[in-house]
Every structure is written in C-alpha cells, then in structure tokens.
Design a protein around this motif. Structure first.
Motif, PDB file in Angstrom:
ATOM      1  N   HIS A 218       3.789 -19.695  62.361  1.00  0.00           N
ATOM      2  CA  HIS A 218       2.507 -19.119  62.217  1.00  0.00           C
ATOM      3  C   HIS A 218       2.526 -18.829  60.682  1.00  0.00           C
ATOM      4  CE1 HIS A 218      -0.817 -16.180  62.004  1.00  0.00           C
ATOM      5  NE2 HIS A 218      -1.134 -16.636  63.209  1.00  0.00           N
ATOM      6  N   SER A 219       1.569 -18.791  59.636  1.00  0.00           N
ATOM      7  CA  SER A 219       1.819 -18.557  58.290  1.00  0.00           C
ATOM      8  C   SER A 219       1.547 -17.037  58.198  1.00  0.00           C
ATOM      9  CB  SER A 219       0.728 -19.496  57.482  1.00  0.00           C
ATOM     10  OG  SER A 219      -0.561 -19.022  57.664  1.00  0.00           O
ATOM     11  N   GLY A 220       0.931 -16.314  59.161  1.00  0.00           N
ATOM     12  CA  GLY A 220       0.481 -15.047  58.997  1.00  0.00           C
ATOM     13  C   GLY A 220       1.782 -14.109  59.425  1.00  0.00           C
ATOM     14  N   LEU A 221       2.571 -14.763  60.562  1.00  0.00           N
ATOM     15  CA  LEU A 221       3.845 -13.799  60.663  1.00  0.00           C
ATOM     16  C   LEU A 221       4.855 -14.058  60.260  1.00  0.00           C
ATOM     17  CD1 LEU A 221       3.098 -14.534  64.819  1.00  0.00           C
ATOM     18  CD2 LEU A 221       2.569 -12.570  63.578  1.00  0.00           C
ATOM     19  N   TYR A 222       5.035 -15.391  59.421  1.00  0.00           N
ATOM     20  CA  TYR A 222       6.298 -15.608  58.878  1.00  0.00           C
ATOM     21  C   TYR A 222       6.109 -15.892  57.357  1.00  0.00           C
ATOM     22  CZ  TYR A 222       8.177 -16.539  63.593  1.00  0.00           C
ATOM     23  OH  TYR A 222       8.809 -16.036  64.828  1.00  0.00           O
ATOM     24  N   GLY A 223       4.940 -16.162  56.871  1.00  0.00           N
ATOM     25  CA  GLY A 223       4.856 -16.329  55.472  1.00  0.00           C
ATOM     26  C   GLY A 223       5.426 -15.418  54.767  1.00  0.00           C
ATOM     27  N   GLY A 224       6.159 -15.745  53.733  1.00  0.00           N
ATOM     28  CA  GLY A 224       6.885 -14.742  52.722  1.00  0.00           C
ATOM     29  C   GLY A 224       8.180 -14.610  53.047  1.00  0.00           C
ATOM     30  N   ALA A 225       8.405 -14.821  54.657  1.00  0.00           N
ATOM     31  CA  ALA A 225       9.551 -14.270  54.973  1.00  0.00           C
ATOM     32  C   ALA A 225      10.744 -15.598  55.202  1.00  0.00           C
ATOM     33  CB  ALA A 225       9.692 -13.745  56.532  1.00  0.00           C
ATOM     34  N   VAL A 226      10.518 -16.595  55.378  1.00  0.00           N
ATOM     35  CA  VAL A 226      11.352 -17.890  55.498  1.00  0.00           C
ATOM     36  C   VAL A 226      10.623 -18.866  54.200  1.00  0.00           C
ATOM     37  CG1 VAL A 226      11.620 -17.331  57.931  1.00  0.00           C
ATOM     38  CG2 VAL A 226       9.809 -19.084  57.261  1.00  0.00           C
ATOM     39  N   ALA A 227      11.678 -19.864  53.837  1.00  0.00           N
ATOM     40  CA  ALA A 227      11.314 -20.844  52.901  1.00  0.00           C
ATOM     41  C   ALA A 227      10.401 -21.932  53.603  1.00  0.00           C
ATOM     42  CB  ALA A 227      12.618 -21.845  52.527  1.00  0.00           C
ATOM     43  N   ASN A 228       9.582 -22.145  52.932  1.00  0.00           N
ATOM     44  CA  ASN A 228       8.302 -22.955  53.235  1.00  0.00           C
ATOM     45  C   ASN A 228       8.571 -24.459  52.755  1.00  0.00           C
ATOM     46  OD1 ASN A 228       6.118 -24.945  53.157  1.00  0.00           O
ATOM     47  ND2 ASN A 228       4.631 -23.107  53.263  1.00  0.00           N
ATOM     48  N   PRO A 229       9.226 -25.431  53.805  1.00  0.00           N
ATOM     49  CA  PRO A 229       9.443 -26.757  53.269  1.00  0.00           C
ATOM     50  C   PRO A 229       8.701 -27.459  52.284  1.00  0.00           C
ATOM     51  CG  PRO A 229      10.116 -26.410  55.459  1.00  0.00           C
ATOM     52  CD  PRO A 229       9.175 -25.285  54.977  1.00  0.00           C
ATOM     53  N   ILE A 230       7.572 -27.367  52.365  1.00  0.00           N
ATOM     54  CA  ILE A 230       6.472 -27.877  51.258  1.00  0.00           C
ATOM     55  C   ILE A 230       6.579 -27.279  50.029  1.00  0.00           C
ATOM     56  CG2 ILE A 230       3.958 -28.566  50.974  1.00  0.00           C
ATOM     57  CD1 ILE A 230       3.702 -28.610  53.879  1.00  0.00           C
ATOM     58  N   ASN A 231       6.361 -25.957  50.010  1.00  0.00           N
ATOM     59  CA  ASN A 231       6.738 -25.356  48.648  1.00  0.00           C
ATOM     60  C   ASN A 231       7.959 -25.848  47.943  1.00  0.00           C
ATOM     61  OD1 ASN A 231       4.108 -23.870  49.479  1.00  0.00           O
ATOM     62  ND2 ASN A 231       5.101 -21.937  49.803  1.00  0.00           N
ATOM     63  N   VAL A 232       8.957 -25.725  48.714  1.00  0.00           N
ATOM     64  CA  VAL A 232      10.465 -26.099  48.174  1.00  0.00           C
ATOM     65  C   VAL A 232      10.196 -27.427  47.768  1.00  0.00           C
ATOM     66  CG1 VAL A 232      12.749 -26.417  48.893  1.00  0.00           C
ATOM     67  CG2 VAL A 232      11.403 -24.293  49.655  1.00  0.00           C
ATOM     68  N   LEU A 233       9.686 -28.389  48.498  1.00  0.00           N
ATOM     69  CA  LEU A 233       9.859 -29.928  48.074  1.00  0.00           C
ATOM     70  C   LEU A 233       9.008 -29.919  47.002  1.00  0.00           C
ATOM     71  CD1 LEU A 233      10.361 -32.808  48.491  1.00  0.00           C
ATOM     72  CD2 LEU A 233       8.376 -32.858  49.878  1.00  0.00           C
ATOM     73  N   THR A 234       7.836 -29.268  46.583  1.00  0.00           N
ATOM     74  CA  THR A 234       7.183 -29.434  45.338  1.00  0.00           C
ATOM     75  C   THR A 234       7.922 -29.111  44.231  1.00  0.00           C
ATOM     76  OG1 THR A 234       5.746 -27.503  45.928  1.00  0.00           O
ATOM     77  CG2 THR A 234       4.691 -29.716  46.770  1.00  0.00           C
ATOM     78  N   LYS A 235       8.547 -27.866  44.435  1.00  0.00           N
ATOM     79  CA  LYS A 235       9.338 -27.157  43.126  1.00  0.00           C
ATOM     80  C   LYS A 235      10.572 -28.279  43.114  1.00  0.00           C
ATOM     81  CE  LYS A 235       8.229 -22.394  44.170  1.00  0.00           C
ATOM     82  NZ  LYS A 235       8.613 -21.083  44.467  1.00  0.00           N
ATOM     83  N   MET A 236      11.119 -28.739  43.937  1.00  0.00           N
ATOM     84  CA  MET A 236      12.236 -29.452  43.505  1.00  0.00           C
ATOM     85  C   MET A 236      11.795 -30.935  42.829  1.00  0.00           C
ATOM     86  SD  MET A 236      14.243 -29.162  47.290  1.00  0.00           S
ATOM     87  CE  MET A 236      15.744 -30.375  46.757  1.00  0.00           C
ATOM     88  N   ILE A 237      10.606 -31.509  43.522  1.00  0.00           N
ATOM     89  CA  ILE A 237      10.136 -32.622  42.680  1.00  0.00           C
ATOM     90  C   ILE A 237       9.632 -32.472  41.368  1.00  0.00           C
ATOM     91  CG2 ILE A 237       7.950 -34.328  42.496  1.00  0.00           C
ATOM     92  CD1 ILE A 237       8.412 -34.196  45.744  1.00  0.00           C
ATOM     93  N   ALA A 238       9.011 -30.956  41.181  1.00  0.00           N
ATOM     94  CA  ALA A 238       8.652 -30.697  39.692  1.00  0.00           C
ATOM     95  C   ALA A 238       9.803 -30.405  38.548  1.00  0.00           C
ATOM     96  CB  ALA A 238       7.881 -29.325  39.700  1.00  0.00           C
TER      97      ALA A 238
END
Length: 462
Positions: A218-238
């Motif tokens: 749940h992005s409300g309960l866990y957002g900002g507290a654990v790594a989001n694989p989609i966010n991470v992947l886009t940064k790695m690709i960039a």
C-alpha cells in the motif's frame, strides 16, 4: 530474350497475390501461440521454392523452428550464390495503432509509394524482400537465364535471435558451401537514390528485473519508507547516459573504432534531408550523442535503448500500490570490434553495481551478435553495384546500416564467405512498428534487379 522487366509486367498480379497470401499467415516466432502458423509458413516457403525451380527443397527441423533449404545446381564448376532470408515476423503490437489488421494485407497509395504499398506485418521485414529472390529465381529458370548455382536458406527464428542457426550452419557447411551470400533484409536511401548496405551493427539484448519488498505494498502505508522498484529502475536507467548522451558503462567504448574525418566526410556525401527526416517522424528535434550527426549516430556509433518497461498497476483507474518488481528490456547496438558477449557482461556488472541498497537485481541476457563490415572492392559488391546501375540507371551509394543481422558475421566465420546486402525497403516502411509496409514498386524492382546480380557476379567470377 525476355527481360526481367517484361516478365514482371506479365506476372505482376500473380507476384502480388502470392506475397499477399504469404503475409496473411501470422508467423510470429516470439509467441508460442503462433507455433503452428510459423510451421505453416515454412511449408508455404517450401512450396514456393519448388514452384520457382529449385530441384531440391527440404524443411529441415531444428530444436526450434525449421529452416527451409532449397537449391538449383546447374553445374558444380560454376559459382554458387547462397540466399539467406527469414519467414518469421515481429509481434504486431500495439494493435490499436494499425490502420488495418496486420495480417489482412491491403495495398494503399502513399506519398512515397504512389504506385501503392502493401501494408502488413512482415511486408518489408522480411517476407516481401525474401520473396523477391524466389520470384527472381522463377524468372531465371523459366527463361533459361540462371548463369550459376543457387542455394536458399530461409529460417524461422531471425526475430528471436536465430537461436538454432549457428548449429545448423556448423553441421551443414558442405551443403551450404558458396562463393557469395546474398541477403535482402536492409533498405536503401530512397527510390531514386539506390544504396548498398556495407556495414551492420552488432547487438546485445538483455532483460532486467529489480525486486524490492516481497509483495506489492500500500503506497500510503509504506510510501517513502521502502525502496520502490519502479522508481529505482528508472533512476538506474537514466544513469546509463550522461549529459552528452554518452553511455556510462565502464569499458563500453574501449573497442569502438573512431572513423577518420576523411571517412566521416565521405559518409556525409550520402543524400540526407534533416527537416524531411523530422517531418516524417513528427518530431521537432533530433536527439543523440554529442559530436555526431544523425546518420553517424544511427550507424557508426553504439547505442543503448530501453525497448520496454513495466511494473505495478497499469489497468484502468487508480490503484495505490508500490510494486514488488519492475522490469525493462534493453538493447545495445554495437559497432564492429565490440564483442556482444563482452558488452553483455560489462552491462550486467555495471547495472548491478549502481543498484541502491534495498533492492536486488536480476539480469537475463536474451540474444546478440557481432557487427559486420563488407569491403566495397570485392566482386560481390561490384556485381551488386552494376545490377543497380542497370535497373536504376544510377550508381548505388555505399552506406553503413544501423540495424543488426547477427548471423552475417557467423556466416563469414563458418562459411568463409562475404555477404552482400541488397535491400529495397525504405526507412519509412515502419518495420517492427504498426502499419509496416513495402512499396509495390520496390518489391517489383527487387525482382528485376536481382537477376542482374547473378549475371554480373558470374561474369566477374569467371
């Protein structure tokens, strides 16, 4: 003596109808749901080669899809041309972007094809271009104009990396022995500017998987507290490109050949209209590695591109979720001297090294192949040039291609033969894209030109 042009005029409608029937079969090698269709296409090619005049035609099983082999040996002492092509096609997705169904061929007039173009998946890549050779053989056999021996090797796995071709070639070297290899799986600059492809880029194709938490969250309960694989992947690709669009993988450019200014100036002589290029693609500006022209970026320079990226919820409406996994498919086009297996390893090591804590990375190599350059002073190139001069009335322009045909370097290694790339498609033919098409004029011009290659190659070889 009947000329190729006269024979084509007499049989034009049949030539078109036969190609249309071949294009109706969805021979998608990447999707097992179409396995029977791929096999049916092999059978159709077998029949076409037999009808065109081959004395021996076989559908030879491999561990994947079969290879169709045919031959017409008129005299063992004469030169032999080996024709390579493929009967499998790319998946047609996204279907909603097609103006007509991809496996219901239609012929429509366009700005670049006033005589009409055949719209269908595989029209240009490679059923239409492969079939030109079948019809060229028919003309030569029916009119007693075949000046040498010919062999055909038509495979069904090119679009998935020619998985079983290397073993087939290694096991059939004697049968495939030839003096020159002829392929039409490339294009030319324009209908009034014939060209011959003299170089191809290599390829490394990988799939990456980034995993974070053990389940979707749940992005409300866990957002900002654990790594989001989609966010991470886009940064790695960039991070794989710098501000100059230079690839950042350590060692990636170590074996890249830098062409001299003289060579680059010769390349620049090839006709190219940047504004027309942008207009065709409906873009306001080109994009790429700093310090190189558009034609250099897409031919003599290596690249790294994301071909697909997915993860999380992509359905209708909203779902507030942090996905457990994110994925991407990445292709790297390589230039001669870059070894695709070495580049794959360099990519894998670097990509894992830039992953932050909190995620794991899995990399799956798919397929690849070496780049290739053919000299323009060999008799195969000279014969092709004379053939184009005969039917176009112009000397063809040699040009490096941006695409990859990994098996070309394999052929040279195993069969010790040079390859001549006589393509008749245009860059605008939308291969691998919705609304792929192939000009009727181009299809028939290929059938007209190919017999002259046989004529001039046999004369130069004698």
């Amino acid at each position: 003596m009947q000329t190729p042009n006269n024979y084509i005029k007499e049989h034009k409608e049949r030539f078109l109808n036969e190609l249309v029937e071949l294009l109706k079969i969805p021979s998608i090698s990447a999707d097992t749901a179409y396995s029977q269709d791929v096999l049916n296409t092999a059978t159709a090619v077998e029949k076409a080669l037999s009808n065109a005049g081959c004395d021996i035609v076989e559908v030879i099983d491999t561990e994947g899809y079969p290879i169709v082999y045919g031959e017409k040996i008129i005299d063992p002492n004469l030169p032999t041309v080996l024709v390579y092509g493929h009967y499998d096609v790319q998946p047609p997705d996204p279907l909603d972007l097609w103006d007509s169904p991809p496996f219901e061929p239609v012929i429509k007039k366009t700005k670049l094809h006033p005589e009409g173009a055949i719209f269908a998946r595989g029209a240009c890549d490679d059923k239409g271009q492969m079939y030109m050779h079948v019809k060229a053989l028919e003309y030569m056999v029916k009119n007693d104009q075949l000046p040498c021996n010919v062999k055909f090797m038509i495979e069904g796995e090119e679009e998935v990396g020619s998985k079983n071709l290397a073993q087939f070639v290694a096991e059939h070297k004697d049968r495939l022995a030839n003096d020159i290899i002829l392929i039409s799986d490339t294009g030319m600059i324009a209908n009034d500017i014939p060209s011959i492809t003299t170089g191809l880029r290599g390829l490394s194709y990988v799939e990456v998987e980034v995993t974070g938490p053990n389940r979707d969250l749940h992005s409300g309960l866990y957002g900002g507290a654990v790594a989001n694989p989609i966010n991470v992947l886009t940064k790695m690709i960039a991070a794989l490109h710098d501000e100059n669009n230079h690839i950042t993988i350590p060692g990636f450019y170590d074996k890249v050949e830098e062409l001299s200014q003289e060579e680059r100036q010769e390349m620049a002589k090839a006709p190219f209209n940047l504004e027309a290029y942008k207009e065709t693609l409906n873009i306001s500006a080109v994009y790429g590695e700093t310090g190189y022209t558009t034609n250099e970026r897409n031919s003599i320079r290596p690249t790294l591109d994301v071909n697909g990226i997915w993860g999380g919820y992509i359905g209708e409406g909203a779902k507030t979720v942090i996905a457990s996994k994110a994925y991407a498919k990445i292709s790297m086009r390589l230039v001669p001297n870059q070894d695709w297996e070495e580049i794959t390893q360099l990519f894998s090591s670097h990509f894992k090294s830039i992953a932050p804590e909190g995620v794991t990375v899995k990399i799956t190599p798919h397929h690849g192949g070496q780049g290739y350059v053919t000299p323009i002073d060999n008799i195969g190139y000279r014969a092709a040039a004379k053939a184009y001069e005969t039917t176009f009335g112009k000397t063809p322009v040699p040009q490096r291609g941006g695409g990859s045909i990994p098996i070309v370097s394999l052929f040279e290694k195993e069969l010790k033969s040079k390859t001549i790339l006589m393509g008749f498609g245009l860059d605008s033919d939308a291969i691998h894209s919705p609304n792929e098409h192939f000009g009727v004029w181009n299809y028939l011009k290929g059938i007209e030109t190919i017999p002259y290659f046989y004529k001039y190659f046999s004369e130069l070889k004698s």
